[in-house]
Structure formats: C-alpha cells, structure tokens
Design an enzyme around this catalytic site. Structure first.
Site, PDB file in Angstrom:
ATOM      1  N   HIS A  25      83.485  42.775  27.483  1.00  0.00           N
ATOM      2  CA  HIS A  25      83.899  41.366  27.433  1.00  0.00           C
ATOM      3  C   HIS A  25      85.269  41.234  28.120  1.00  0.00           C
ATOM      4  CE1 HIS A  25      85.093  37.455  25.902  1.00  0.00           C
ATOM      5  NE2 HIS A  25      83.818  37.246  25.584  1.00  0.00           N
ATOM      6  N   GLU A  77      79.950  35.896  32.723  1.00  0.00           N
ATOM      7  CA  GLU A  77      80.953  35.091  32.017  1.00  0.00           C
ATOM      8  C   GLU A  77      82.216  34.963  32.865  1.00  0.00           C
ATOM      9  OE1 GLU A  77      80.304  34.951  27.481  1.00  0.00           O
ATOM     10  OE2 GLU A  77      81.685  36.555  27.953  1.00  0.00           O
TER      11      GLU A  77
HETATM   12  C1  PEP Z   1      82.704  34.278  25.061  1.00  0.00           C
HETATM   13  O1  PEP Z   1      83.860  34.591  24.828  1.00  0.00           O
HETATM   14  O2  PEP Z   1      81.807  35.135  25.139  1.00  0.00           O
HETATM   15  C2  PEP Z   1      82.417  32.862  25.222  1.00  0.00           C
HETATM   16  C3  PEP Z   1      81.347  32.539  25.866  1.00  0.00           C
HETATM   17  O3  PEP Z   1      83.335  31.989  24.691  1.00  0.00           O
HETATM   18  P1  PEP Z   1      83.256  30.387  24.687  1.00  0.00           P
HETATM   19  O4  PEP Z   1      81.823  29.983  24.415  1.00  0.00           O
HETATM   20  O5  PEP Z   1      84.186  29.971  23.617  1.00  0.00           O
HETATM   21  O6  PEP Z   1      83.680  29.922  26.050  1.00  0.00           O
END
Ligand code: PEP
Length: 228
Positions: A101, A150
C-alpha cells in the site's frame, strides 16, 4: 461488455489504523447480516492486526459471507522478528493480505524488494496477496493474481481517478501480467462513483478506505455492486 454477473467483483474494506475491537464487532454485526451469498461477489474486511481474531470469530459464528484480510504481513517467517506478524500465524484468520500500500511505502519504507518477500510469504502460506500499485511503473511480483491500482493523488482526497484512466491502467496491467490477473481500483471510492469503475470490463472491484469505516456507507457500495 462482460456481464457483471459473470465476472468476479471484489469489494475490499481497508480500515487502516481505525476501530477498537468493540467498534470492529459492531461493524460486523451491521454489515454481516446484510450480505447476500453470491458466487461472484467477494466482500473482504481488513481490520488492524489486533482485531483479526475477534472479527474472524464473529464472522464464523454469524456464518456471514465475509472474507477476512490483513493490511500487511511480515516479509519473514516466524522467529526473532520483533513486532512482525508472519503469514504462518496470520493464516488462521485471513485469506487475503494487502501488500505494498502507498501508505506503507511512504511511511514505513516498504520497497519493491520487501513487497516481493511479503508476496512469497503470503503465497507459501496459501494467502492471496493483493498488491497495490501506484501506477503502471510499479512492479508486480511473480505469482500475484490480484492487483489494486491506487494512484496516490486519489487516496483519501475525494478526488478519484477517472474510470477511463483506471481502465486503461488495468488494460496495461493485464497485458503485462496476464488476463487472469484481476485488477481492482482504489482511491476515493464511494457509493456514488463505484458503478463507474466496476462497469468497466477489466476492473474487478474496488479497494475502499474512508468509505468502508461507516457500515452503512460500505453496505451502499456493496448494494451497487450486487444490483448492477
Ligand atoms: C486506500 O487507502 O486503500 C483507499 C482506497 O483509501 P480511500 O478510499 O480513503 O481513498
């Protein structure tokens, strides 16, 4: 378009460093009974390490279709590694582990090499590694079949990537790592925008941070995924 009923859809709650055991159990008691048992929908909850045991027990007792995951795991086997949670112990509670992450890369020095070691530990212990990539350039270790795209700008900002861009990154990742690699999108997902991501053929679900903390908000996201 691939019918949504035919592709797997993962809806994964990443609680990050939130919730006491009591709060975690309250969440399970609200979300669990609302979940329908559906072959292609996989709902995963990733609590803090200290909640894993109680959360797993509550899900088992309630017979809820909820999978437990961790937010990380040790790159080492069990042994003299103070503070670490090894896969060989975690596997009694979890089926999935988030690895790489961006918050771990930024705050805890998680490198691509550590991600490789953690993935190996997960696979050796029959845990599915969910590797987070921040863009096309982040390497995905061998053996990984579940990846979350992400982008850092989208995490916790209320500013998600466009579904079109997420889909083009998913296409790139599928070409590079194989069509059998399932690609999720994560970053400011909520019940209003989740449909735009999962309706893309090559996006197999969402990783949800902030909007997963409130059980009602998370249920709404799952409802969108199950009613499409
Ligand atoms: C995450 O940290 O994996 C994430 C998707 O956070 P958020 O949905 O708060 O943007």
């Amino acid at each position: 378009m691939v019918g949504l009923e035919t592709k797997n859809i993962w809806v994964i709650a990443n609680w990050k460093s939130n919730k006491t055991v009591q709060e975690a159990l309250e969440w399970i008691s609200v979300v669990g009974p609302k979940l329908e048992r559906r072959e292609n929908i996989r709902v995963v909850v990733c609590p803090t390490f200290n909640c894993l045991s109680e959360v797993k027990k509550a899900i088992t007792v309630g017979n809820f279709p909820l999978i437990v995951g961790s937010q990380d795991l040790s790159p080492f086997e069990k042994g003299a590694y103070t503070g670490e949670d090894p896969a060989s112990i975690l596997k009694q509670f979890i089926e999935v582990a988030i690895v790489g992450h961006s918050e771990r890369r930024k705050n805890f020095g998680e490198t691509d090499e550590l991600v490789v070691q953690k993935v190996k530990q997960a696979i050796d212990n029959q845990i599915i590694p969910l590797v987070c990539v921040q863009g096309k350039e982040t390497p995905v270790p061998e053996g990984v079949k579940l990846v979350a795209y992400e982008p850092v700008f989208a995490i916790g900002t209320g500013n998600p990537d466009t579904p079109e861009n997420a889909s083009s990154v998913a296409e790139f990742l599928n070409q590079k790592y194989g069509e059998d690699t399932e690609i999720l999108y994560g970053g400011s997902v909520n019940s209003n925008n989740v449909e735009s991501f999962i309706s893309k053929d090559n996006i197999n679900g969402v990783l949800v941070g902030g909007a997963s903390l409130d059980p009602e908000k998370f249920i709404k996201i799952i409802e969108v995924c199950t009613t499409l």
